[in-house]
Design a protein around this motif. Sequence first.
Motif, PDB file in Angstrom:
ATOM      1  N   ASN A 158       0.827  -1.209   0.000  1.00  9.76           N
ATOM      2  CA  ASN A 158       0.000   0.000   0.000  1.00  9.76           C
ATOM      3  C   ASN A 158       0.859   1.257   0.000  1.00  9.76           C
ATOM      4  OD1 ASN A 158      -2.705  -0.692  -0.243  1.00  9.76           O
ATOM      5  ND2 ASN A 158      -3.002  -0.991   1.948  1.00  9.76           N
ATOM      6  N   LEU A 159       1.917   1.258   0.812  1.00  8.29           N
ATOM      7  CA  LEU A 159       2.777   2.440   0.854  1.00  8.29           C
ATOM      8  C   LEU A 159       3.503   2.606  -0.477  1.00  8.29           C
ATOM      9  CD1 LEU A 159       3.892   4.845   2.321  1.00  8.29           C
ATOM     10  CD2 LEU A 159       5.592   3.362   3.414  1.00  8.29           C
ATOM     11  N   LYS A 160       3.929   1.502  -1.085  1.00 10.33           N
ATOM     12  CA  LYS A 160       4.558   1.585  -2.408  1.00 10.33           C
ATOM     13  C   LYS A 160       3.580   2.157  -3.432  1.00 10.33           C
ATOM     14  CE  LYS A 160       8.252  -1.850  -2.399  1.00 10.33           C
ATOM     15  NZ  LYS A 160       8.840  -2.983  -3.148  1.00 10.33           N
ATOM     16  N   ALA A 161       2.316   1.735  -3.332  1.00 10.90           N
ATOM     17  CA  ALA A 161       1.294   2.246  -4.254  1.00 10.90           C
ATOM     18  C   ALA A 161       1.100   3.740  -4.052  1.00 10.90           C
ATOM     19  CB  ALA A 161      -0.021   1.501  -4.039  1.00 10.90           C
ATOM     20  N   LEU A 196      -1.827   1.526  -9.256  1.00 11.04           N
ATOM     21  CA  LEU A 196      -3.001   0.653  -9.337  1.00 11.04           C
ATOM     22  C   LEU A 196      -2.594  -0.810  -9.185  1.00 11.04           C
ATOM     23  CD1 LEU A 196      -6.007   0.187  -9.897  1.00 11.04           C
ATOM     24  CD2 LEU A 196      -5.478   0.251 -12.354  1.00 11.04           C
ATOM     25  N   ARG A 197      -1.533  -1.209  -9.880  1.00 12.44           N
ATOM     26  CA  ARG A 197      -1.077  -2.602  -9.807  1.00 12.44           C
ATOM     27  C   ARG A 197      -0.669  -2.972  -8.377  1.00 12.44           C
ATOM     28  NH1 ARG A 197       3.951  -4.308  -9.815  1.00 12.44           N
ATOM     29  NH2 ARG A 197       4.757  -2.341 -10.669  1.00 12.44           N
ATOM     30  N   LEU A 198       0.075  -2.092  -7.710  1.00 11.68           N
ATOM     31  CA  LEU A 198       0.528  -2.373  -6.351  1.00 11.68           C
ATOM     32  C   LEU A 198      -0.634  -2.405  -5.366  1.00 11.68           C
ATOM     33  CD1 LEU A 198       3.700  -0.117  -6.395  1.00 11.68           C
ATOM     34  CD2 LEU A 198       3.692  -2.611  -6.128  1.00 11.68           C
ATOM     35  N   ALA A 199      -1.600  -1.509  -5.546  1.00 10.25           N
ATOM     36  CA  ALA A 199      -2.756  -1.482  -4.644  1.00 10.25           C
ATOM     37  C   ALA A 199      -3.609  -2.733  -4.815  1.00 10.25           C
ATOM     38  CB  ALA A 199      -3.593  -0.235  -4.910  1.00 10.25           C
ATOM     39  N   GLN A 200      -3.698  -3.230  -6.030  1.00  4.59           N
ATOM     40  CA  GLN A 200      -4.439  -4.481  -6.259  1.00  4.59           C
ATOM     41  C   GLN A 200      -3.721  -5.655  -5.610  1.00  4.59           C
ATOM     42  OE1 GLN A 200      -4.604  -4.217 -10.543  1.00  4.59           O
ATOM     43  NE2 GLN A 200      -6.699  -3.399 -10.540  1.00  4.59           N
ATOM     44  N   GLN A 201      -2.392  -5.666  -5.681  1.00  5.83           N
ATOM     45  CA  GLN A 201      -1.625  -6.708  -4.996  1.00  5.83           C
ATOM     46  C   GLN A 201      -1.804  -6.601  -3.487  1.00  5.83           C
ATOM     47  OE1 GLN A 201       2.481  -6.473  -6.243  1.00  5.83           O
ATOM     48  NE2 GLN A 201       1.999  -6.798  -8.398  1.00  5.83           N
ATOM     49  N   ALA A 202      -1.815  -5.364  -2.983  1.00  7.85           N
ATOM     50  CA  ALA A 202      -1.983  -5.150  -1.547  1.00  7.85           C
ATOM     51  C   ALA A 202      -3.319  -5.692  -1.067  1.00  7.85           C
ATOM     52  CB  ALA A 202      -1.870  -3.658  -1.221  1.00  7.85           C
ATOM     53  N   ALA A 207      -9.337  -1.349   3.154  1.00  6.47           N
ATOM     54  CA  ALA A 207      -9.978  -0.127   2.666  1.00  6.47           C
ATOM     55  C   ALA A 207      -8.937   0.819   2.073  1.00  6.47           C
ATOM     56  CB  ALA A 207     -10.758   0.553   3.786  1.00  6.47           C
ATOM     57  N   ASN A 208      -7.755   0.875   2.682  1.00  2.00           N
ATOM     58  CA  ASN A 208      -6.675   1.699   2.122  1.00  2.00           C
ATOM     59  C   ASN A 208      -6.331   1.253   0.708  1.00  2.00           C
ATOM     60  OD1 ASN A 208      -6.373   3.279   4.407  1.00  2.00           O
ATOM     61  ND2 ASN A 208      -4.727   2.061   5.264  1.00  2.00           N
ATOM     62  N   ALA A 209      -6.239  -0.064   0.503  1.00  4.23           N
ATOM     63  CA  ALA A 209      -5.919  -0.589  -0.827  1.00  4.23           C
ATOM     64  C   ALA A 209      -6.999  -0.220  -1.833  1.00  4.23           C
ATOM     65  CB  ALA A 209      -5.744  -2.110  -0.752  1.00  4.23           C
ATOM     66  N   LEU A 210      -8.257  -0.321  -1.418  1.00  3.87           N
ATOM     67  CA  LEU A 210      -9.366   0.032  -2.314  1.00  3.87           C
ATOM     68  C   LEU A 210      -9.363   1.525  -2.635  1.00  3.87           C
ATOM     69  CD1 LEU A 210     -12.071  -2.162  -0.575  1.00  3.87           C
ATOM     70  CD2 LEU A 210     -11.256  -2.465  -2.923  1.00  3.87           C
ATOM     71  N   ARG A 211      -9.089   2.346  -1.631  1.00  2.00           N
ATOM     72  CA  ARG A 211      -9.064   3.793  -1.844  1.00  2.00           C
ATOM     73  C   ARG A 211      -7.914   4.174  -2.792  1.00  2.00           C
ATOM     74  NH1 ARG A 211     -10.152   4.835   2.738  1.00  2.00           N
ATOM     75  NH2 ARG A 211      -8.067   4.675   3.597  1.00  2.00           N
ATOM     76  N   LEU A 212      -6.778   3.521  -2.657  1.00  3.02           N
ATOM     77  CA  LEU A 212      -5.663   3.776  -3.556  1.00  3.02           C
ATOM     78  C   LEU A 212      -6.007   3.368  -4.989  1.00  3.02           C
ATOM     79  CD1 LEU A 212      -2.781   2.589  -1.219  1.00  3.02           C
ATOM     80  CD2 LEU A 212      -2.981   4.884  -2.190  1.00  3.02           C
ATOM     81  N   GLN A 213      -6.742   2.276  -5.139  1.00  3.91           N
ATOM     82  CA  GLN A 213      -7.185   1.877  -6.472  1.00  3.91           C
ATOM     83  C   GLN A 213      -8.104   2.937  -7.077  1.00  3.91           C
ATOM     84  OE1 GLN A 213      -8.677  -2.253  -6.611  1.00  3.91           O
ATOM     85  NE2 GLN A 213      -7.393  -2.670  -4.831  1.00  3.91           N
ATOM     86  N   THR A 249     -10.101   7.212 -15.714  1.00  2.00           N
ATOM     87  CA  THR A 249     -11.143   6.188 -15.847  1.00  2.00           C
ATOM     88  C   THR A 249     -11.987   6.230 -14.566  1.00  2.00           C
ATOM     89  OG1 THR A 249      -9.574   4.534 -14.989  1.00  2.00           O
ATOM     90  CG2 THR A 249      -9.802   4.700 -17.386  1.00  2.00           C
ATOM     91  N   PRO A 250     -12.641   7.371 -14.298  1.00  2.00           N
ATOM     92  CA  PRO A 250     -13.313   7.560 -13.014  1.00  2.00           C
ATOM     93  C   PRO A 250     -14.448   6.578 -12.749  1.00  2.00           C
ATOM     94  CG  PRO A 250     -13.922   9.296 -14.563  1.00  2.00           C
ATOM     95  CD  PRO A 250     -12.786   8.547 -15.185  1.00  2.00           C
ATOM     96  N   ALA A 251     -15.100   6.103 -13.800  1.00  2.00           N
ATOM     97  CA  ALA A 251     -16.203   5.155 -13.584  1.00  2.00           C
ATOM     98  C   ALA A 251     -15.701   3.898 -12.877  1.00  2.00           C
ATOM     99  CB  ALA A 251     -16.858   4.800 -14.914  1.00  2.00           C
ATOM    100  N   ALA A 252     -14.457   3.502 -13.189  1.00  2.28           N
ATOM    101  CA  ALA A 252     -13.878   2.306 -12.565  1.00  2.28           C
ATOM    102  C   ALA A 252     -13.506   2.551 -11.112  1.00  2.28           C
ATOM    103  CB  ALA A 252     -12.656   1.849 -13.343  1.00  2.28           C
ATOM    104  N   ALA A 253     -13.464   3.824 -10.695  1.00  3.82           N
ATOM    105  CA  ALA A 253     -13.103   4.145  -9.316  1.00  3.82           C
ATOM    106  C   ALA A 253     -14.276   3.997  -8.361  1.00  3.82           C
ATOM    107  CB  ALA A 253     -12.566   5.576  -9.244  1.00  3.82           C
ATOM    108  N   LEU A 254     -15.498   4.041  -8.876  1.00  3.84           N
ATOM    109  CA  LEU A 254     -16.672   4.093  -8.006  1.00  3.84           C
ATOM    110  C   LEU A 254     -16.829   2.843  -7.146  1.00  3.84           C
ATOM    111  CD1 LEU A 254     -19.204   5.731 -10.499  1.00  3.84           C
ATOM    112  CD2 LEU A 254     -18.105   6.809  -8.516  1.00  3.84           C
ATOM    113  N   ALA A 255     -16.642   1.660  -7.725  1.00  2.00           N
ATOM    114  CA  ALA A 255     -16.844   0.418  -6.967  1.00  2.00           C
ATOM    115  C   ALA A 255     -15.844   0.275  -5.817  1.00  2.00           C
ATOM    116  CB  ALA A 255     -16.785  -0.791  -7.896  1.00  2.00           C
ATOM    117  N   PRO A 256     -14.525   0.406  -6.058  1.00  2.00           N
ATOM    118  CA  PRO A 256     -13.591   0.270  -4.928  1.00  2.00           C
ATOM    119  C   PRO A 256     -13.777   1.352  -3.876  1.00  2.00           C
ATOM    120  CG  PRO A 256     -12.413   0.934  -6.926  1.00  2.00           C
ATOM    121  CD  PRO A 256     -13.788   0.531  -7.340  1.00  2.00           C
TER     122      PRO A 256
END
Length: 279
Positions: free
Chosen positions: A157-160, A173-179, A192-198, A207-214
Amino acid sequence: MRPALRAMACAIGAAAMAVLAGCSSPPVRSPADIRAQGYNTQGIDRYKAGDLPRALGFFEQALAVGQSIEDDDAIAATRLNLSMVYLGMGRQDEALKQLSLVQDEPRLAFSNDRRAEAALRRAMALQASDAAAAGQSLDRAAALCGSSCSVRGKILNLKAWLALNAGRPEEGLRLAQQAQGAVAKDETLEKANALRLQGSAHIALRTPAAALAPLSEALKMDKAAGASEKIYQDLLLLGQASADKPDVARDYWTRARDVALAARNQAGVERTAKLLAVP
């Protein structure tokens, strides 16, 4: 539970490789060990209540007891607690000293998990003032952690976060998904931190529409945890992700302002006021 039923339960538990209270006798704890844990527990309670001087006193007592019996893990855990209090008191040099005494201790058998956590906390403490040193500490934490340890999700998460701050949203995005996959199930705030970073990465990638779910999922978790500052951040980002729907965005920012007002988050109040002032 009757003896026969208890024995059967223990046998089933052993077959499933689960450790259940009551199925085996816990190791006998010394009076000193119990005292050290008690001091640490009281210190954490005082820290959560915002009483940093008393928290510091309890942790100092816990450290003295742990050192008197050379309990490696208790010493490492207490030094990590001390660093947390020192940072809260604005005494960064003393906090970093405590972290170094865990990260680089050559004589005591501290686990890699404890050493990795110390390196991670050092990176977090330095990220605002010395990005290069923070990056080095984070690399050290990752090396100590390996493919799996208790703080791997936090490291990712911190790397993301650092990648996003450096203008590399795809990497963030890739690092937050791994987190998200590395965080333990019971660590809801870190998940929740990982989702917020995504969500932040998707906004940066336009690509804001993809941000709504996380972001919506992060908001649910943060509400369940009662994490006011995180709830504010979620609502702020949800407004940004809804920029194509001005009324929806304003609703999110109004809610973020109300949360900031109630939490006495003046910076948050001022930021949302600026957003709401735009026609």
